[in-house]
Design an enzyme around this catalytic site. Structure first.
Site, mmCIF file in Angstrom:
data_model
loop_
_atom_site.group_PDB
_atom_site.id
_atom_site.type_symbol
_atom_site.label_atom_id
_atom_site.label_comp_id
_atom_site.label_asym_id
_atom_site.label_seq_id
_atom_site.Cartn_x
_atom_site.Cartn_y
_atom_site.Cartn_z
ATOM 1 N N HIS A 82 0.863 -1.189 0.000
ATOM 2 C CA HIS A 82 0.000 0.000 0.000
ATOM 3 C C HIS A 82 0.894 1.232 0.000
ATOM 4 C CE1 HIS A 82 -4.268 1.044 0.429
ATOM 5 N NE2 HIS A 82 -3.820 2.199 0.890
ATOM 6 N N ASP A 161 -13.667 2.321 7.061
ATOM 7 C CA ASP A 161 -12.615 3.075 6.362
ATOM 8 C C ASP A 161 -13.142 3.624 5.048
ATOM 9 O OD1 ASP A 161 -9.928 4.027 5.664
ATOM 10 O OD2 ASP A 161 -10.115 2.519 4.107
ATOM 11 N N ARG A 168 -13.222 12.145 4.355
ATOM 12 C CA ARG A 168 -12.011 12.955 4.583
ATOM 13 C C ARG A 168 -11.610 13.725 3.343
ATOM 14 N NH1 ARG A 168 -7.942 8.655 5.755
ATOM 15 N NH2 ARG A 168 -6.422 10.315 5.514
ATOM 16 N N SER A 183 -6.451 4.253 8.605
ATOM 17 C CA SER A 183 -7.066 3.924 7.323
ATOM 18 C C SER A 183 -6.298 2.784 6.649
ATOM 19 C CB SER A 183 -7.057 5.181 6.431
ATOM 20 O OG SER A 183 -7.301 4.848 5.098
ATOM 21 N N LYS A 187 -7.438 -1.477 6.675
ATOM 22 C CA LYS A 187 -7.671 -2.174 5.396
ATOM 23 C C LYS A 187 -6.765 -3.385 5.261
ATOM 24 C CE LYS A 187 -7.187 1.273 2.427
ATOM 25 N NZ LYS A 187 -7.706 2.580 2.714
HETATM 26 N N1 URA Z 1 -4.116 5.595 1.614
HETATM 27 C C1 URA Z 1 -5.138 5.150 2.397
HETATM 28 O O1 URA Z 1 -5.650 4.062 2.211
HETATM 29 N N2 URA Z 1 -5.559 5.942 3.369
HETATM 30 C C2 URA Z 1 -5.031 7.141 3.627
HETATM 31 O O2 URA Z 1 -5.467 7.794 4.551
HETATM 32 C C3 URA Z 1 -3.974 7.605 2.818
HETATM 33 C C4 URA Z 1 -3.534 6.807 1.801
#
Ligand code: URA
Length: 433
Positions: A82, A161, A168, A183, A187
């Site tokens: 990620h 999320d 957001r 966040s 995930k």
């Molecule tokens: N990627 C995400 O999944 N969440 C964030 O807050 C920032 C980048």
């Protein structure tokens, strides 16, 4: 307990307990707490921060707001990747088919654009036919059969999320360490990977503007990973100028396709190889980072990574004739060059400003329900450190509006700074943690 008391407590800089955080997450996920109340609460977190205990409780509540995916039936070590977000960040599109072509199983749940940054799901959806919202069982079966699946966040996994992420982005509450850490890690926990490699971006085009803030974020995510027994490696990468040359959904997909065919820019290559080498290592397929990089270079050159991308796209309903012939992608109505009126060396291309310019052209959202224009964006013709002559092309703007084209050309000329002296290039890979 009620939501007004919880909002007031955070507004007044007091520490929330686990029950209060759970109450908010459960209530917002099922719709009992309204968007405007959640917006106020999120803004209070943005302004007043959270303690480590609060961040951990928030992450676990978000992860447990839906199912926790069980990938054990795959009988392989699943390593997830990620990014904390960036401008021109097409790394997942290149890296994931590449490592999948080397036997690393990829089960990836990606996000949409957030704030001024792009999102992999929006990019994948610019490929005609590509389905990002498939059933979880199909997702797992695809990983079993093809070694790779890339989807959007379903409502089954970390739904809290998904709601907070969209919220957001539309209330200017993105650049917050506790909100980013919770966040991402919620995930990752929900999507079942045992090991995690995170690209923590640093610079104007990232949410963490300097390295020390990025290290705090990375340490927090590593700590949460330890707590839930998910080994987590963070790679800090430079995001002061956009990554690669293209910014905008279709334009980035085309750059990624060219990269998978072996034509890859230096900065993108460095990030892809570094992240991939650690993914291969965590998957138990090679301990030596340099050897892993060499294997990846080989699969970029011999077409194996490109073939895996074709397989991924075809398997998720995408029309591969667009991948085979990128001229088929729909183009913006107006495509115009920006010509330099100075000579010298490119000293800066502020990534945040470029990201915002791409959003202005229609590549990103202002409100969460906004639709985006896949074909618009910006192609850089030069990177920081490159020489430029008067009359040379600095970049190309792709716009569907003539008015926006005129504004964007002016703005782009202003963003790209040119100096007489050549500036020292910043490393792309800043730190491994
Ligand atoms: N990627 C995400 O999944 N969440 C964030 O807050 C920032 C980048």
């Amino acid at each position: 307990m009620n939501i007004l008391e919880i909002i007031a407590k955070k507004r007044d800089k007091k520490q929330l307990n686990r029950e209060e955080i759970d109450f908010f997450i459960k209530g917002y996920t099922c719709g009992k707490i309204a968007d405007y109340q959640a917006a106020s609460f999120i803004m209070a977190i943005f302004l007043n921060g959270m303690t480590e205990e609060e961040i951990t409780n928030l992450t676990l509540a978000m992860a447990n707001s839906g199912e926790i995916l069980d990938l054990s039936s795959l009988n392989k070590i699943i390593v997830d990747k990620h990014s904390t977000g960036g401008v021109g960040d097409k790394v997942s599109l290149i890296l994931l088919p590449l490592v999948a072509s080397l036997g690393v199983p990829v089960a990836k749940m990606s996000g949409r654009g957030l704030g001024f940054t792009g999102g992999t799901v929006d990019k994948l959806e610019s490929i005609p036919g590509y389905k990002t919202d498939i059933e979880i069982n199909d997702f797992i079966n695809n990983v079993r059969k093809h070694g790779i699946s890339m989807i959007s966040q379903t409502m089954d996994l970390a739904p809290a999320d998904k709601k907070i992420y969209n919220l957001r982005s539309s209330i200017s509450c993105v650049e917050s360490m506790p909100l980013i850490a919770s966040s991402i890690m919620s995930k990752k926990i929900a999507s079942g990977a045992e090991k995690i490699v995170l690209d923590v971006t640093v610079g104007s085009g990232a949410f963490m503007k300097n390295q020390s803030d990025a290290e705090i974020l990375a340490n927090e995510m590593i700590k949460i990973g330890k707590l839930v027994n998910r080994e987590t490696i963070c790679i800090l990468t430079n995001m002061n100028e956009p990554l690669g040359y293209a910014v905008g959904n279709t334009l980035e997909v085309i750059e990624a396709i060219n990269a998978l065919r072996g034509e890859i820019s230096e900065d993108v290559k460095e990030v892809v190889l570094e992240l991939g080498a650690y993914m291969i290592k965590l998957a138990g397929l090679g301990d030596n980072i340099e050897n892993n990089k060499n294997k990846m270079i080989k699969n970029l050159e011999n077409g194996e990574a490109y073939k895996k991308f074709l397989e991924l796209v075809e398997n998720q309903g995408g029309d591969i004739s667009y991948i085979e012939n990128t001229e088929k992608f729909e183009k913006a109505k107006y495509i115009e060059q920006v010509i330099s009126n100075k000579k010298g060396f490119i000293s800066s291309i502020d990534a945040e400003k470029i990201g915002k310019l791409a959003c202005y052209l229609g590549a990103g959202r202002i409100k969460k329900e906004d639709s985006i224009q896949n074909e618009v964006g910006i192609i850089l013709n030069k990177k920081v450190g490159d020489k430029i002559e008067i009359g040379e092309v600095l970049g190309v703007i792709h716009s569907n509006s003539n008015g926006k084209m005129i504004e964007a050309k002016k703005e782009f000329l202003d963003i790209v700074k040119i100096s007489k002296e050549n500036t020292k290039k910043v490393n792309t890979i800043l730190k491994i943690m």
